[in-house]
Design a protein around this motif. Structure first.
Motif, PDB file in Angstrom:
ATOM      1  N   ALA A  62      10.870   9.872   0.082  1.00 35.72           N
ATOM      2  CA  ALA A  62      10.557  10.950   0.895  1.00 35.72           C
ATOM      3  C   ALA A  62      11.548  10.343   2.209  1.00 35.72           C
ATOM      4  CB  ALA A  62       9.371  11.669   1.290  1.00 35.72           C
ATOM      5  N   ILE A  63      11.337   9.141   2.463  1.00 34.53           N
ATOM      6  CA  ILE A  63      12.142   8.450   3.535  1.00 34.53           C
ATOM      7  C   ILE A  63      13.292   8.316   3.641  1.00 34.53           C
ATOM      8  CG2 ILE A  63      12.140   6.380   4.545  1.00 34.53           C
ATOM      9  CD1 ILE A  63       9.365   6.043   4.802  1.00 34.53           C
ATOM     10  N   GLY A 120      15.012  11.621   3.547  1.00 34.67           N
ATOM     11  CA  GLY A 120      15.203  12.136   4.825  1.00 34.67           C
ATOM     12  C   GLY A 120      16.156  11.486   5.454  1.00 34.67           C
ATOM     13  N   LEU A 121      16.494   9.650   5.098  1.00 30.68           N
ATOM     14  CA  LEU A 121      17.229   9.746   6.169  1.00 30.68           C
ATOM     15  C   LEU A 121      18.909   9.675   6.023  1.00 30.68           C
ATOM     16  CD1 LEU A 121      15.858   5.648   5.726  1.00 30.68           C
ATOM     17  CD2 LEU A 121      17.019   7.244   7.863  1.00 30.68           C
ATOM     18  N   THR A 122      19.300  10.376   3.532  1.00 28.09           N
ATOM     19  CA  THR A 122      20.263  10.891   3.118  1.00 28.09           C
ATOM     20  C   THR A 122      20.273  12.322   4.182  1.00 28.09           C
ATOM     21  OG1 THR A 122      19.604   9.626   1.569  1.00 28.09           O
ATOM     22  CG2 THR A 122      21.556  11.487   1.097  1.00 28.09           C
ATOM     23  N   PHE A 123      19.497  13.042   3.726  1.00 28.91           N
ATOM     24  CA  PHE A 123      19.673  14.464   4.784  1.00 28.91           C
ATOM     25  C   PHE A 123      20.589  13.756   5.986  1.00 28.91           C
ATOM     26  CE2 PHE A 123      18.147  18.232   7.542  1.00 28.91           C
ATOM     27  CZ  PHE A 123      18.685  19.147   6.121  1.00 28.91           C
ATOM     28  N   LEU A 124      20.024  13.676   7.249  1.00 28.45           N
ATOM     29  CA  LEU A 124      20.201  13.182   8.611  1.00 28.45           C
ATOM     30  C   LEU A 124      21.326  12.017   8.350  1.00 28.45           C
ATOM     31  CD1 LEU A 124      17.160  11.810  10.210  1.00 28.45           C
ATOM     32  CD2 LEU A 124      18.375  13.892  10.440  1.00 28.45           C
ATOM     33  N   GLY A 125      22.053  11.627   7.783  1.00 22.42           N
ATOM     34  CA  GLY A 125      23.592  10.899   7.307  1.00 22.42           C
ATOM     35  C   GLY A 125      24.213  11.922   6.692  1.00 22.42           C
ATOM     36  N   MET A 126      23.970  13.084   5.880  1.00 22.90           N
ATOM     37  CA  MET A 126      25.001  14.083   6.051  1.00 22.90           C
ATOM     38  C   MET A 126      24.852  15.327   7.443  1.00 22.90           C
ATOM     39  SD  MET A 126      25.204  14.382   1.755  1.00 22.90           S
ATOM     40  CE  MET A 126      23.214  15.020   1.748  1.00 22.90           C
ATOM     41  N   THR A 155       1.058  -1.455  -0.044  1.00 19.52           N
ATOM     42  CA  THR A 155      -0.202   0.129   0.403  1.00 19.52           C
ATOM     43  C   THR A 155       0.760   1.010   0.254  1.00 19.52           C
ATOM     44  OG1 THR A 155      -0.135   0.362   2.545  1.00 19.52           O
ATOM     45  CG2 THR A 155      -2.042  -1.017   1.047  1.00 19.52           C
ATOM     46  N   ALA A 156       2.130   1.451   0.133  1.00 23.64           N
ATOM     47  CA  ALA A 156       2.862   2.463   0.423  1.00 23.64           C
ATOM     48  C   ALA A 156       3.069   2.715  -1.203  1.00 23.64           C
ATOM     49  CB  ALA A 156       4.613   2.168   1.455  1.00 23.64           C
ATOM     50  N   ARG A 157       2.879   4.183  -0.962  1.00 20.79           N
ATOM     51  CA  ARG A 157       3.704   5.053  -2.066  1.00 20.79           C
ATOM     52  C   ARG A 157       4.827   4.951  -3.488  1.00 20.79           C
ATOM     53  NH1 ARG A 157      -1.576   9.014  -3.265  1.00 20.79           N
ATOM     54  NH2 ARG A 157      -3.397   7.541  -2.652  1.00 20.79           N
ATOM     55  N   PRO A 158       5.573   5.413  -4.498  1.00 19.43           N
ATOM     56  CA  PRO A 158       6.607   5.176  -3.877  1.00 19.43           C
ATOM     57  C   PRO A 158       7.237   6.423  -3.209  1.00 19.43           C
ATOM     58  CG  PRO A 158       5.807   4.235  -5.742  1.00 19.43           C
ATOM     59  CD  PRO A 158       4.061   4.626  -4.791  1.00 19.43           C
TER      60      PRO A 158
END
Length: 84
Positions: A38-39, A42-48, A30-33
Protein backbone atom coordinates in the motif's frame (compact mmCIF):
# COMPACT_ATOMS: atom_id res chain seq x y z
CA UNK A 1 -24.76 -14.30 32.81
CA UNK A 2 -21.50 -15.01 30.95
CA UNK A 3 -18.68 -16.95 32.53
CA UNK A 4 -15.25 -15.40 32.13
CA UNK A 5 -12.83 -18.00 30.82
CA UNK A 6 -9.31 -16.99 30.03
CA UNK A 7 -7.74 -18.39 26.89
CA UNK A 8 -4.64 -20.51 27.29
CA UNK A 9 -1.39 -18.82 26.41
CA UNK A 10 0.46 -20.69 23.70
CA UNK A 11 3.86 -20.02 22.19
CA UNK A 12 4.36 -19.85 18.45
CA UNK A 13 7.87 -21.30 18.68
CA UNK A 14 9.07 -24.43 20.37
CA UNK A 15 9.72 -23.92 24.11
CA UNK A 16 13.43 -24.75 23.84
CA UNK A 17 13.98 -22.54 20.80
CA UNK A 18 15.04 -18.93 21.18
CA UNK A 19 13.02 -16.26 19.45
CA UNK A 20 14.85 -14.56 16.59
CA UNK A 21 14.84 -10.79 16.73
CA UNK A 22 15.28 -8.33 13.94
CA UNK A 23 18.65 -6.61 13.98
CA UNK A 24 17.50 -3.40 12.30
CA UNK A 25 14.19 -2.67 14.05
CA UNK A 26 11.18 -4.50 15.36
CA UNK A 27 8.86 -2.68 12.95
CA UNK A 28 10.14 -4.53 9.89
CA UNK A 29 9.23 -7.89 11.42
CA UNK A 30 5.73 -6.83 12.39
CA UNK A 31 4.74 -4.97 9.22
CA UNK A 32 2.47 -6.94 6.95
CA UNK A 33 3.21 -7.25 3.23
CA UNK A 34 -0.10 -5.53 2.44
CA UNK A 35 1.09 -2.44 4.30
CA UNK A 36 4.32 -2.32 2.33
CA UNK A 37 2.43 -2.76 -0.94
CA UNK A 38 0.00 0.00 0.00
CA UNK A 39 2.85 2.39 0.80
CA UNK A 40 4.63 1.59 -2.47
CA UNK A 41 1.36 2.02 -4.38
CA UNK A 42 0.76 5.38 -2.74
CA UNK A 43 4.27 6.54 -3.56
CA UNK A 44 3.84 5.39 -7.17
CA UNK A 45 0.56 7.29 -7.42
CA UNK A 46 2.18 10.45 -6.03
CA UNK A 47 5.12 10.00 -8.38
CA UNK A 48 2.77 10.01 -11.37
CA UNK A 49 -0.09 12.31 -10.36
CA UNK A 50 1.17 14.22 -7.31
CA UNK A 51 2.09 17.87 -7.07
CA UNK A 52 4.67 18.89 -9.67
CA UNK A 53 7.14 20.09 -7.05
CA UNK A 54 7.44 16.74 -5.26
CA UNK A 55 7.09 14.36 -8.23
CA UNK A 56 10.82 14.19 -9.03
CA UNK A 57 11.72 13.62 -5.39
CA UNK A 58 9.23 10.76 -5.03
CA UNK A 59 10.39 9.21 -8.32
CA UNK A 60 13.98 9.38 -7.10
CA UNK A 61 12.98 7.76 -3.80
CA UNK A 62 11.20 4.94 -5.64
CA UNK A 63 14.29 4.38 -7.82
CA UNK A 64 16.52 4.18 -4.74
CA UNK A 65 14.13 1.69 -3.08
CA UNK A 66 14.06 -0.45 -6.25
CA UNK A 67 17.86 -0.52 -6.54
CA UNK A 68 18.32 -1.29 -2.83
CA UNK A 69 15.77 -4.11 -3.03
CA UNK A 70 17.50 -5.57 -6.10
CA UNK A 71 20.94 -5.46 -4.44
CA UNK A 72 19.66 -7.04 -1.23
CA UNK A 73 17.94 -9.87 -3.12
CA UNK A 74 21.05 -10.44 -5.24
CA UNK A 75 23.37 -10.60 -2.21
CA UNK A 76 21.21 -12.87 -0.05
CA UNK A 77 21.64 -16.56 -0.71
CA UNK A 78 18.58 -18.33 -2.08
CA UNK A 79 16.44 -20.24 0.38
CA UNK A 80 16.87 -23.98 0.24
CA UNK A 81 13.74 -26.04 -0.30
CA UNK A 82 13.47 -28.25 2.80
CA UNK A 83 10.37 -30.13 1.63
CA UNK A 84 12.33 -32.28 -0.86
Amino acid sequence: MFSKKKAKVTELTAPGQEKKGCCISKMCCTARPQTKEAIMGGLTFLGMFGPKKIRPHIQHLLAVIAIATFVIKAIRPGRKDETA
